[in-house]
Motif scaffolding. Structure first.
Motif, PDB file in Angstrom:
ATOM      1  N   MET A 210       0.846  -1.195   0.000  1.00 14.15           N
ATOM      2  CA  MET A 210       0.000   0.000   0.000  1.00 14.15           C
ATOM      3  C   MET A 210       0.880   1.242   0.000  1.00 14.15           C
ATOM      4  O   MET A 210       1.885   1.301   0.697  1.00 14.15           O
ATOM      5  CB  MET A 210      -0.834   0.050   1.295  1.00 14.15           C
ATOM      6  CG  MET A 210      -1.704  -1.160   1.516  1.00 14.15           C
ATOM      7  SD  MET A 210      -2.243  -1.223   3.251  1.00 14.15           S
ATOM      8  CE  MET A 210      -3.499   0.040   3.245  1.00 14.15           C
ATOM      9  N   ILE A 211       0.451   2.242  -0.781  1.00  9.59           N
ATOM     10  CA  ILE A 211       1.114   3.545  -0.731  1.00  9.59           C
ATOM     11  C   ILE A 211       0.070   4.552  -0.245  1.00  9.59           C
ATOM     12  O   ILE A 211      -1.003   4.674  -0.847  1.00  9.59           O
ATOM     13  CB  ILE A 211       1.660   3.959  -2.109  1.00  9.59           C
ATOM     14  CG1 ILE A 211       2.562   2.853  -2.670  1.00  9.59           C
ATOM     15  CG2 ILE A 211       2.423   5.274  -1.991  1.00  9.59           C
ATOM     16  CD1 ILE A 211       3.003   3.084  -4.104  1.00  9.59           C
ATOM     17  N   LEU A 212       0.359   5.202   0.860  1.00 12.11           N
ATOM     18  CA  LEU A 212      -0.582   6.141   1.461  1.00 12.11           C
ATOM     19  C   LEU A 212      -0.031   7.553   1.300  1.00 12.11           C
ATOM     20  O   LEU A 212       1.101   7.827   1.702  1.00 12.11           O
ATOM     21  CB  LEU A 212      -0.762   5.844   2.957  1.00 12.11           C
ATOM     22  CG  LEU A 212      -0.924   4.378   3.379  1.00 12.11           C
ATOM     23  CD1 LEU A 212      -1.078   4.283   4.896  1.00 12.11           C
ATOM     24  CD2 LEU A 212      -2.126   3.743   2.708  1.00 12.11           C
ATOM     25  N   ALA A 226      -3.701   2.228   8.131  1.00 10.79           N
ATOM     26  CA  ALA A 226      -2.411   1.531   8.279  1.00 10.79           C
ATOM     27  C   ALA A 226      -2.442   0.600   9.492  1.00 10.79           C
ATOM     28  O   ALA A 226      -2.015  -0.559   9.411  1.00 10.79           O
ATOM     29  CB  ALA A 226      -1.282   2.547   8.417  1.00 10.79           C
ATOM     30  N   LEU A 227      -2.975   1.096  10.616  1.00 11.78           N
ATOM     31  CA  LEU A 227      -3.004   0.253  11.820  1.00 11.78           C
ATOM     32  C   LEU A 227      -3.896  -0.962  11.604  1.00 11.78           C
ATOM     33  O   LEU A 227      -3.576  -2.076  12.027  1.00 11.78           O
ATOM     34  CB  LEU A 227      -3.495   1.073  13.028  1.00 11.78           C
ATOM     35  CG  LEU A 227      -2.485   2.108  13.546  1.00 11.78           C
ATOM     36  CD1 LEU A 227      -3.109   2.988  14.626  1.00 11.78           C
ATOM     37  CD2 LEU A 227      -1.245   1.401  14.102  1.00 11.78           C
ATOM     38  N   HIS A 228      -5.022  -0.740  10.916  1.00 15.25           N
ATOM     39  CA  HIS A 228      -5.911  -1.867  10.640  1.00 15.25           C
ATOM     40  C   HIS A 228      -5.222  -2.881   9.721  1.00 15.25           C
ATOM     41  O   HIS A 228      -5.275  -4.096   9.967  1.00 15.25           O
ATOM     42  CB  HIS A 228      -7.206  -1.367  10.022  1.00 15.25           C
ATOM     43  CG  HIS A 228      -8.162  -2.463   9.695  1.00 15.25           C
ATOM     44  ND1 HIS A 228      -8.769  -3.218  10.677  1.00 15.25           N
ATOM     45  CD2 HIS A 228      -8.566  -2.975   8.510  1.00 15.25           C
ATOM     46  CE1 HIS A 228      -9.527  -4.139  10.099  1.00 15.25           C
ATOM     47  NE2 HIS A 228      -9.420  -4.016   8.797  1.00 15.25           N
ATOM     48  N   GLU A 237       3.425  -4.456   3.467  1.00 17.13           N
ATOM     49  CA  GLU A 237       4.284  -3.376   2.972  1.00 17.13           C
ATOM     50  C   GLU A 237       3.454  -2.094   2.898  1.00 17.13           C
ATOM     51  O   GLU A 237       2.460  -2.030   2.176  1.00 17.13           O
ATOM     52  CB  GLU A 237       4.804  -3.762   1.580  1.00 17.13           C
ATOM     53  CG  GLU A 237       5.744  -2.750   0.981  1.00 17.13           C
ATOM     54  CD  GLU A 237       6.145  -3.125  -0.453  1.00 17.13           C
ATOM     55  OE1 GLU A 237       5.976  -4.305  -0.853  1.00 17.13           O
ATOM     56  OE2 GLU A 237       6.605  -2.217  -1.171  1.00 17.13           O
ATOM     57  N   ILE A 238       3.835  -1.098   3.667  1.00 19.09           N
ATOM     58  CA  ILE A 238       3.075   0.161   3.725  1.00 19.09           C
ATOM     59  C   ILE A 238       4.042   1.338   3.625  1.00 19.09           C
ATOM     60  O   ILE A 238       4.968   1.460   4.429  1.00 19.09           O
ATOM     61  CB  ILE A 238       2.281   0.280   5.050  1.00 19.09           C
ATOM     62  CG1 ILE A 238       1.290  -0.882   5.185  1.00 19.09           C
ATOM     63  CG2 ILE A 238       1.553   1.617   5.134  1.00 19.09           C
ATOM     64  CD1 ILE A 238       0.539  -0.903   6.507  1.00 19.09           C
ATOM     65  N   HIS A 239       3.844   2.186   2.615  1.00 23.97           N
ATOM     66  CA  HIS A 239       4.657   3.392   2.466  1.00 23.97           C
ATOM     67  C   HIS A 239       3.777   4.591   2.772  1.00 23.97           C
ATOM     68  O   HIS A 239       2.812   4.829   2.051  1.00 23.97           O
ATOM     69  CB  HIS A 239       5.174   3.506   1.031  1.00 23.97           C
ATOM     70  CG  HIS A 239       5.936   2.296   0.577  1.00 23.97           C
ATOM     71  ND1 HIS A 239       7.307   2.227   0.628  1.00 23.97           N
ATOM     72  CD2 HIS A 239       5.505   1.099   0.084  1.00 23.97           C
ATOM     73  CE1 HIS A 239       7.689   1.036   0.180  1.00 23.97           C
ATOM     74  NE2 HIS A 239       6.616   0.339  -0.148  1.00 23.97           N
ATOM     75  N   LEU A 240       4.110   5.305   3.827  1.00 25.85           N
ATOM     76  CA  LEU A 240       3.283   6.468   4.204  1.00 25.85           C
ATOM     77  C   LEU A 240       4.044   7.748   3.908  1.00 25.85           C
ATOM     78  O   LEU A 240       5.122   7.981   4.451  1.00 25.85           O
ATOM     79  CB  LEU A 240       2.938   6.371   5.688  1.00 25.85           C
ATOM     80  CG  LEU A 240       2.046   7.425   6.365  1.00 25.85           C
ATOM     81  CD1 LEU A 240       2.814   8.548   6.993  1.00 25.85           C
ATOM     82  CD2 LEU A 240       0.921   7.949   5.507  1.00 25.85           C
ATOM     83  N   TYR A 241       3.478   8.577   3.015  1.00 26.21           N
ATOM     84  CA  TYR A 241       4.044   9.892   2.719  1.00 26.21           C
ATOM     85  C   TYR A 241       3.143  10.928   3.377  1.00 26.21           C
ATOM     86  O   TYR A 241       1.940  10.960   3.104  1.00 26.21           O
ATOM     87  CB  TYR A 241       4.072  10.140   1.208  1.00 26.21           C
ATOM     88  CG  TYR A 241       5.066   9.289   0.464  1.00 26.21           C
ATOM     89  CD1 TYR A 241       4.777   7.969   0.135  1.00 26.21           C
ATOM     90  CD2 TYR A 241       6.298   9.810   0.079  1.00 26.21           C
ATOM     91  CE1 TYR A 241       5.699   7.186  -0.543  1.00 26.21           C
ATOM     92  CE2 TYR A 241       7.218   9.039  -0.607  1.00 26.21           C
ATOM     93  CZ  TYR A 241       6.913   7.723  -0.912  1.00 26.21           C
ATOM     94  OH  TYR A 241       7.824   6.951  -1.588  1.00 26.21           O
ATOM     95  N   HIS A 242       3.726  11.753   4.234  1.00 30.06           N
ATOM     96  CA  HIS A 242       2.932  12.808   4.874  1.00 30.06           C
ATOM     97  C   HIS A 242       3.449  14.163   4.419  1.00 30.06           C
ATOM     98  O   HIS A 242       4.601  14.512   4.685  1.00 30.06           O
ATOM     99  CB  HIS A 242       3.024  12.694   6.405  1.00 30.06           C
ATOM    100  CG  HIS A 242       2.126  13.668   7.109  1.00 30.06           C
ATOM    101  ND1 HIS A 242       2.339  14.089   8.399  1.00 30.06           N
ATOM    102  CD2 HIS A 242       0.995  14.305   6.694  1.00 30.06           C
ATOM    103  CE1 HIS A 242       1.379  14.938   8.749  1.00 30.06           C
ATOM    104  NE2 HIS A 242       0.561  15.085   7.732  1.00 30.06           N
ATOM    105  N   GLY A 243       2.610  14.914   3.726  1.00 26.13           N
ATOM    106  CA  GLY A 243       3.019  16.208   3.207  1.00 26.13           C
ATOM    107  C   GLY A 243       2.457  17.352   4.043  1.00 26.13           C
ATOM    108  O   GLY A 243       1.276  17.355   4.393  1.00 26.13           O
ATOM    109  N   TYR A 298       0.594  -2.186  -6.472  1.00 24.21           N
ATOM    110  CA  TYR A 298       0.265  -1.529  -5.206  1.00 24.21           C
ATOM    111  C   TYR A 298      -1.162  -1.019  -5.223  1.00 24.21           C
ATOM    112  O   TYR A 298      -1.753  -0.803  -6.280  1.00 24.21           O
ATOM    113  CB  TYR A 298       1.199  -0.334  -4.980  1.00 24.21           C
ATOM    114  CG  TYR A 298       2.606  -0.740  -4.642  1.00 24.21           C
ATOM    115  CD1 TYR A 298       2.984  -0.918  -3.316  1.00 24.21           C
ATOM    116  CD2 TYR A 298       3.542  -0.953  -5.641  1.00 24.21           C
ATOM    117  CE1 TYR A 298       4.282  -1.293  -2.998  1.00 24.21           C
ATOM    118  CE2 TYR A 298       4.843  -1.333  -5.332  1.00 24.21           C
ATOM    119  CZ  TYR A 298       5.207  -1.500  -4.004  1.00 24.21           C
ATOM    120  OH  TYR A 298       6.478  -1.881  -3.687  1.00 24.21           O
ATOM    121  N   SER A 299      -1.718  -0.819  -4.008  1.00 23.56           N
ATOM    122  CA  SER A 299      -2.956  -0.058  -3.921  1.00 23.56           C
ATOM    123  C   SER A 299      -2.629   1.287  -3.273  1.00 23.56           C
ATOM    124  O   SER A 299      -1.681   1.393  -2.486  1.00 23.56           O
ATOM    125  CB  SER A 299      -4.035  -0.827  -3.149  1.00 23.56           C
ATOM    126  OG  SER A 299      -3.512  -1.330  -1.957  1.00 23.56           O
TER     127      SER A 299
END
Ligand code: FES
Length: 335
Positions: A210-212, A226-228, A237-243, A298-299
């Protein structure tokens, strides 16, 4: 009460009070109608009125085309029945794991914490657990008004007695300036209605990476998602981008850093667009473009200001993410 008869579902008759929006009546019975904004701006909740009459405010052409309006389409989040009504719901993909009962709740503010410039994290306790899907939101009633504001749960659904919200102050805002940032304190009671929305974790994709992409407090539903996802599969696999604009607007940094330390699949990329700092600069969509050769497997989940979400969707498509794997929620600031 009038009844709303749904043609596409056999024998489904939903009672609806004359002042009750049809969407509200449906969700309180646990009957799913696609919905997102509950404000008459996204068009997701449209149905066709086959017989009977409904009252609704004028609908802009950009939300329902004139042709659709001519054909009898109305927005269920804005319409109340003025007689018994028969409707047809356009076929739509039902997002997985929605259909939770909509209900009213009273919550008690447990904790309020300033986490970044003009940003609060608030946790509230509710007596009866709230069933919701990761990514959904509730509406908070602004005391002394008929107005509500929408805030997504940042807690995962497994934590159903304590809800967490991330709230950014809007200068001059009726809810934030005049209430939440001004007088709300721990111990206060607040009235909520929820859960709403179809921006939810898709359990058809349990195995895909997942790409968030989050902008500002659009981080909240992505934290829940993400926690769920990690509860379902800790190896995910989780990619978190925070802008955010400035580094002082970043929050939950330690939370994400520790998540990345504790879960081998989690990667955290904070991005600052309006100043230079020690980390990545620029917009989240551009950062993602630079990092991935292909997003085919990816989703994608996006939440934040409309321009950020639109740019992010484009970026995902450029990297070949399939459209059905892209889920988005736009945050438009209310006055
Ligand atoms: Fe968005 Fe009704 S128009 S949910």
């Amino acid at each position: 009460a009038f009844t709303v008869d749904v043609k596409s579902v056999a024998n489904k008759q939903i009672p609806c009070h004359p002042e009750q929006k049809m969407l509200d009546a449906f969700l309180r019975r646990g009957e799913w109608i696609p919905n997102s904004c509950n404000q008459g701006t996204c068009g997701t909740c449209k149905v066709k009125v086959l017989s009977g009459t409904v009252a609704h405010p004028p609908t802009p052409d950009s939300v329902l085309s004139y042709q659709e309006q001519e054909e009898g389409f109305v927005l269920t989040c804005q319409s109340v029945p003025t007689s018994d009504v028969v409707i047809a719901v356009p076929a739509a993909d039902k997002p997985s794991s929605t259909g939770h009962l909509l209900r009213d709740m009273t919550a008690t503010v447990l904790q309020m914490q300033t986490t970044a410039t003009d940003t609060l994290t608030i946790s509230v306790g509710i007596d009866e657990p709230l069933e919701f899907s990761a990514g959904q939101y509730v509406e908070l009633a602004i005391p002394g008004t008929n107005d509500v504001r929408q805030y997504s749960m940042a807690n995962p659904p497994s934590q159903s007695n304590v809800l967490e919200f991330h709230i950014r102050r809007q200068p001059g805002g009726l809810a934030t300036d005049a209430w939440i940032f001004d007088s709300l304190t721990a111990g206060d009671a607040i009235n909520l209605t929820g859960p709403w929305g179809d921006f939810v974790y898709d359990d058809d994709d349990d195995e895909t990476g997942m790409i968030l992409l989050a902008g500002g407090t659009g981080l909240a539903p992505l934290k829940s998602i993400a926690l769920h996802a990690l509860t379902v599969n800790p190896q995910r696999e989780i990619h978190l981008y925070h802008g955010v604009r400035r580094s002082a607007d970043l929050y939950d940094v330690e939370f994400w850093e520790s998540l990345a330390r504790n879960y081998s699949g989690v990667r955290y990329v904070p991005c600052v667009s309006r100043e230079h700092w020690s980390g990545r600069t620029g917009y989240v969509g551009d950062a993602m473009l630079a990092d991935f050769d292909s997003c085919r497997n990816y989703s994608g989940y996006l939440c934040g200001p409309p321009a950020m979400v639109d740019a992010g969707v484009k970026a995902f498509k450029r990297k070949r993410m399939s459209a059905r794997r892209i889920r988005r929620e736009k945050y438009t600031p209310a006055p």
